[in-house]
Design an enzyme around this catalytic site. Sequence first.
Site, mmCIF file in Angstrom:
data_model
loop_
_atom_site.group_PDB
_atom_site.id
_atom_site.type_symbol
_atom_site.label_atom_id
_atom_site.label_comp_id
_atom_site.label_asym_id
_atom_site.label_seq_id
_atom_site.Cartn_x
_atom_site.Cartn_y
_atom_site.Cartn_z
ATOM 1 C CB CYS A 169 -0.962 -0.076 1.188
ATOM 2 S SG CYS A 169 -2.413 0.926 0.965
ATOM 3 C CG HIS A 179 -3.186 -3.332 3.997
ATOM 4 N ND1 HIS A 179 -2.184 -2.675 4.658
ATOM 5 C CD2 HIS A 179 -3.870 -2.386 3.324
ATOM 6 C CE1 HIS A 179 -2.259 -1.382 4.415
ATOM 7 N NE2 HIS A 179 -3.276 -1.180 3.601
ATOM 8 C CD GLU A 238 -0.374 -5.414 6.107
ATOM 9 O OE1 GLU A 238 -0.325 -6.018 5.018
ATOM 10 O OE2 GLU A 238 -0.636 -4.195 6.200
HETATM 11 N N1 GLN Z 1 -3.476 6.398 1.062
HETATM 12 C C1 GLN Z 1 -2.223 6.058 1.660
HETATM 13 C C2 GLN Z 1 -1.069 6.831 1.041
HETATM 14 O O1 GLN Z 1 -1.269 7.638 0.202
HETATM 15 C C3 GLN Z 1 -1.959 4.594 1.582
HETATM 16 C C4 GLN Z 1 -2.976 3.859 2.394
HETATM 17 C C5 GLN Z 1 -2.450 2.633 3.071
HETATM 18 O O2 GLN Z 1 -1.237 2.389 3.142
HETATM 19 N N2 GLN Z 1 -3.351 1.896 3.664
HETATM 20 O O3 GLN Z 1 0.048 6.637 1.437
#
Ligand code: GLN
Length: 189
Positions: A79, A169, A171
């Site tokens: 992410c 994710h 995890e």
């Molecule tokens: N929206 C977040 C970002 O721009 C990422 C979201 C996440 O890691 N759950 O870093």
Amino acid sequence: MRIAVLALQGAFIEHEKMLARLGIPSFEIRQRRDLDTPFDGLIIPGGESTVQGKLMRELALFDPLKDRIEKGLPVFGTCAGLLLLAKKIDNDTRVHFATMDIVARRNAYGRQLGSFSTEGEFRGIGVIPMTFIRAPYIESVSGSAEVLARVDGKIVAARQGNQLVTAFHPELNHDLSVHTYFANMISGQ
Ligand code: GLN
């Protein structure tokens, strides 16, 4: 094998728990001297890419980590970690490590679909649970970057040599297969 988890912000503890369940030793990188501990792979967790990028620069972690990734250190970004590795973020002018030939889109699912769970096919693994939280997706890959998973046509996992990224994710689910995939990348299987 020992895996370092970047522990400045975000969901790092969840990754450490997954590694512990796999019996893989891990430790946290919080400051420059933590880099003195030898490690074979790095996990960059979800959270806020802008915050993690800023903290890494302030703590003088950014350049040495970028250098190690460029030299082949296996790295797994989830992410926000995906955004930190992307060469381009099409709705943000900032880039961070910019080591991976992917174009990412931040907060790509909009407000309505900000967070959701689904299942999807991950190449080489099979169908796995995928949990998205204000997630990016990958608009395109180039060079030697390969698509590993798509959800509704959007690229949500990719690999380029030593670099693995997921928009979701792993995890946060029970399934250990993506962490196992990363461990196999490290051991060269
Ligand atoms: N929206 C977040 C970002 O721009 C990422 C979201 C996440 O890691 N759950 O870093």
